[in-house]
Design an enzyme around this catalytic site. Structure first.
Site, PDB file in Angstrom:
ATOM      1  N   HIS A  25       2.827   2.175  12.898  1.00  0.00           N
ATOM      2  CA  HIS A  25       1.871   3.070  13.573  1.00  0.00           C
ATOM      3  C   HIS A  25       2.449   3.689  14.840  1.00  0.00           C
ATOM      4  O   HIS A  25       1.697   4.147  15.703  1.00  0.00           O
ATOM      5  CB  HIS A  25       0.559   2.338  13.914  1.00  0.00           C
ATOM      6  CG  HIS A  25      -0.161   1.766  12.729  1.00  0.00           C
ATOM      7  ND1 HIS A  25      -1.450   1.300  12.801  1.00  0.00           N
ATOM      8  CD2 HIS A  25       0.226   1.590  11.440  1.00  0.00           C
ATOM      9  CE1 HIS A  25      -1.831   0.852  11.617  1.00  0.00           C
ATOM     10  NE2 HIS A  25      -0.814   1.017  10.772  1.00  0.00           N
ATOM     11  N   ASP A  85      -0.157   4.253   1.199  1.00  0.00           N
ATOM     12  CA  ASP A  85      -0.550   5.217   2.229  1.00  0.00           C
ATOM     13  C   ASP A  85       0.086   4.883   3.566  1.00  0.00           C
ATOM     14  O   ASP A  85       0.587   3.777   3.794  1.00  0.00           O
ATOM     15  CB  ASP A  85      -2.071   5.268   2.377  1.00  0.00           C
ATOM     16  CG  ASP A  85      -2.681   3.917   2.730  1.00  0.00           C
ATOM     17  OD1 ASP A  85      -2.174   2.886   2.244  1.00  0.00           O
ATOM     18  OD2 ASP A  85      -3.669   3.876   3.493  1.00  0.00           O
ATOM     19  N   GLU A 134      -5.210   1.531   2.223  1.00  0.00           N
ATOM     20  CA  GLU A 134      -5.186   0.313   3.030  1.00  0.00           C
ATOM     21  C   GLU A 134      -5.418   0.626   4.499  1.00  0.00           C
ATOM     22  O   GLU A 134      -6.055  -0.154   5.215  1.00  0.00           O
ATOM     23  CB  GLU A 134      -3.830  -0.399   2.854  1.00  0.00           C
ATOM     24  CG  GLU A 134      -3.743  -1.767   3.528  1.00  0.00           C
ATOM     25  CD  GLU A 134      -3.264  -1.727   4.981  1.00  0.00           C
ATOM     26  OE1 GLU A 134      -3.382  -2.763   5.663  1.00  0.00           O
ATOM     27  OE2 GLU A 134      -2.797  -0.657   5.441  1.00  0.00           O
ATOM     28  N   GLU A 135      -4.910   1.756   4.964  1.00  0.00           N
ATOM     29  CA  GLU A 135      -4.981   2.090   6.391  1.00  0.00           C
ATOM     30  C   GLU A 135      -6.380   2.498   6.844  1.00  0.00           C
ATOM     31  O   GLU A 135      -6.615   2.644   8.045  1.00  0.00           O
ATOM     32  CB  GLU A 135      -3.984   3.206   6.719  1.00  0.00           C
ATOM     33  CG  GLU A 135      -2.518   2.853   6.485  1.00  0.00           C
ATOM     34  CD  GLU A 135      -1.967   1.839   7.469  1.00  0.00           C
ATOM     35  OE1 GLU A 135      -2.755   1.311   8.277  1.00  0.00           O
ATOM     36  OE2 GLU A 135      -0.755   1.563   7.427  1.00  0.00           O
ATOM     37  N   ASP A 155       6.173   0.423   7.195  1.00  0.00           N
ATOM     38  CA  ASP A 155       4.736   0.233   6.935  1.00  0.00           C
ATOM     39  C   ASP A 155       4.220   1.286   5.955  1.00  0.00           C
ATOM     40  O   ASP A 155       3.594   2.249   6.352  1.00  0.00           O
ATOM     41  CB  ASP A 155       3.966   0.297   8.257  1.00  0.00           C
ATOM     42  CG  ASP A 155       2.507  -0.064   8.106  1.00  0.00           C
ATOM     43  OD1 ASP A 155       2.160  -0.746   7.126  1.00  0.00           O
ATOM     44  OD2 ASP A 155       1.706   0.339   8.970  1.00  0.00           O
ATOM     45  N   HIS A 195       0.836  -1.209   0.000  1.00  0.00           N
ATOM     46  CA  HIS A 195       0.000   0.000   0.000  1.00  0.00           C
ATOM     47  C   HIS A 195       0.868   1.255   0.000  1.00  0.00           C
ATOM     48  O   HIS A 195       1.972   1.279   0.559  1.00  0.00           O
ATOM     49  CB  HIS A 195      -0.996   0.003   1.158  1.00  0.00           C
ATOM     50  CG  HIS A 195      -0.413  -0.100   2.531  1.00  0.00           C
ATOM     51  ND1 HIS A 195       0.046   0.996   3.244  1.00  0.00           N
ATOM     52  CD2 HIS A 195      -0.230  -1.158   3.351  1.00  0.00           C
ATOM     53  CE1 HIS A 195       0.468   0.617   4.434  1.00  0.00           C
ATOM     54  NE2 HIS A 195       0.324  -0.695   4.525  1.00  0.00           N
ATOM     55  N   GLU A 227       3.898  -6.432   3.862  1.00  0.00           N
ATOM     56  CA  GLU A 227       3.754  -5.821   5.186  1.00  0.00           C
ATOM     57  C   GLU A 227       4.913  -6.257   6.090  1.00  0.00           C
ATOM     58  O   GLU A 227       5.527  -7.310   5.876  1.00  0.00           O
ATOM     59  CB  GLU A 227       2.427  -6.249   5.818  1.00  0.00           C
ATOM     60  CG  GLU A 227       1.187  -5.725   5.126  1.00  0.00           C
ATOM     61  CD  GLU A 227       0.822  -4.315   5.543  1.00  0.00           C
ATOM     62  OE1 GLU A 227       1.590  -3.696   6.316  1.00  0.00           O
ATOM     63  OE2 GLU A 227      -0.234  -3.824   5.104  1.00  0.00           O
TER      64      GLU A 227
END
Length: 383
Positions: free
Chosen positions: A355, A81, A143-144, A111, A79, A168
């Site tokens: 995150h 984003d 995706e997030e 990530d 992803h 990932e």
């Protein structure tokens, strides 16, 4: 001779290009600049590229880059984003690649925008004109938040690969199964009034107390009746994560909100869980007609169940030197899996950094990731 930058420069340019996804419009960003970078680099290598706009995504794009002809082959997915960052909690700018203590820091390093830079580095040394089966790179939007990019790609069925790897951060351990995610909001509407005369109002907090009692019974039901021992937490979990109601001690509460999170096991449909919540609250809803509403906070994610004993999992275990495992978080794997391929989640860096303020990827992952990507491409597309 390709004009693709060296690995660190690729990382730097991707990290310096913000692409935050958020449900709130004021935080949400376009991913067009990241897509443009990737499209330029993969085009330089001879890939044919498409950048379809994703419906219901505030005009964001996916990238589908392909090289080689024929059927099957390998899909490498990720992803574009990132999550928002915590203002003031980073030691340096989240949008500048910073090297320190054998780590590269920056938002998206693990990530997971950095995965694309490592794929590009691997491709520089491969005989792209000798591919017997195609290689596809898929870079998704959102995706997030909604996973709308992966869902649209799966629905389009523009490719039918034999194998897929989603990059990932798994510490380069292949992941063949994970839980899903459902986030719901429950609102109780009562009737406000002066606390000195309770009969003239309807206290939403007191009704929510009954609601929570029923939800805890559902939580127990889920833990006692569903099980998959491969997971470290082998049952579906429920978390009551946010509650708010009322505005003053001397006023009957007229509205109370509760947010909850359920993580279903593979084989449990989100619609099944939504119905279970409604059924457990049905008697309270009858007692207080029109007072209780249940809504989805944001689109959920289905669970994913591949196979530990299929040939692709066993091959990647051998190539990576790591045994396949299961995890409790969610990815785009259930949607990629709809393409009919043998799907794994595997990438550099640790999920523990995702995150988090001061997100980083350890430099010890760089060379092993490049070599592993080369081996997977060789077995899926060249051999």
């Amino acid at each position: 001779m390709t004009r693709i930058p060296d690995l660190k420069t690729c990382f730097s340019q991707l990290i310096a290009t913000p692409s935050i996804s958020a449900l709130e419009p004021e935080q949400d960003m376009s991913n067009h600049a990241v897509i443009s970078l990737l499209q330029g680099w993969f085009s330089e290598l001879g890939f044919s590229c498409e950048t379809p706009t994703v419906a219901d995504s505030r005009n964001k794009q996916n990238l589908i880059a392909r090289i080689g002809s024929g059927n099957g082959g390998l899909l490498l997915a990720g992803h574009t984003d990132t999550v928002p960052f915590d203002e003031g909690r980073w030691s340096q700018s989240p949008f500048a690649l910073t090297e320190k203590d054998n780590r590269w820091y920056g938002l998206g390093t693990c990530d997971m925008k950095g995965f694309f830079a490592l794929v590009l580095e691997a491709l520089k040394d491969l005989p792209l004109n000798e591919f017997k089966r195609p290689l596809t790179i898929f870079a998704s939007a959102d995706e997030e938040t909604t996973m709308s990019g992966a869902k649209a790609f799966a629905d389009s069925k523009v490719i039918a690969p034999d194998y897929a790897v989603i990059g990932e951060p798994t510490s380069l351990k292949p992941v063949y199964m994970h839980k899903g995610h459902l986030a719901q909001g429950i609102r109780v509407i009562g009737r406000s009034g002066h606390s000195s005369d309770p009969a003239r109002g309807l206290n939403a907090i007191e009704i929510m107390h009954q609601v929570i009692g029923q939800l805890l019974k559902l939580k127990q039901h889920l833990s006692e009746n569903y099980r998959e021992d491969a997971f470290t937490v082998p049952y579906p979990t429920m978390n009551l994560g946010h509650i708010h109601g009322g505005d003053a001690a001397n006023r009957i509460c007229g509205c109370c909100d509760l947010h909850l999170d359920i993580r279903p096991l593979p084989g449990m449909e989100l619609a099944e869980l939504e119905l279970l919540v409604l059924n457990y609250l049905a008697d309270i809803s009858k007692q207080y007609p029109g007072s209780i509403s249940v809504s989805t906070l944001y689109p959920g994610a289905e669970s994913f169940a591949g196979k530990a004993d299929n040939p692709w999992t066993q091959l990647v275990e051998e190539l990576s030197g790591n045994e396949a495992e299961v995890v409790n978080y969610s990815t785009e794997a259930p949607y990629i899996n709809r393409l009919g391929c043998q799907t794994l989640v595997l990438g550099p860096g640790s999920i523990n950094q995702a995150h988090q303020p001061d997100e980083y990827i350890g430099l010890e992952y760089l060379t092993p990731t490049v070599e592993l990507v080369k081996k997977m491409i060789y077995h899926a597309c060249i051999k």
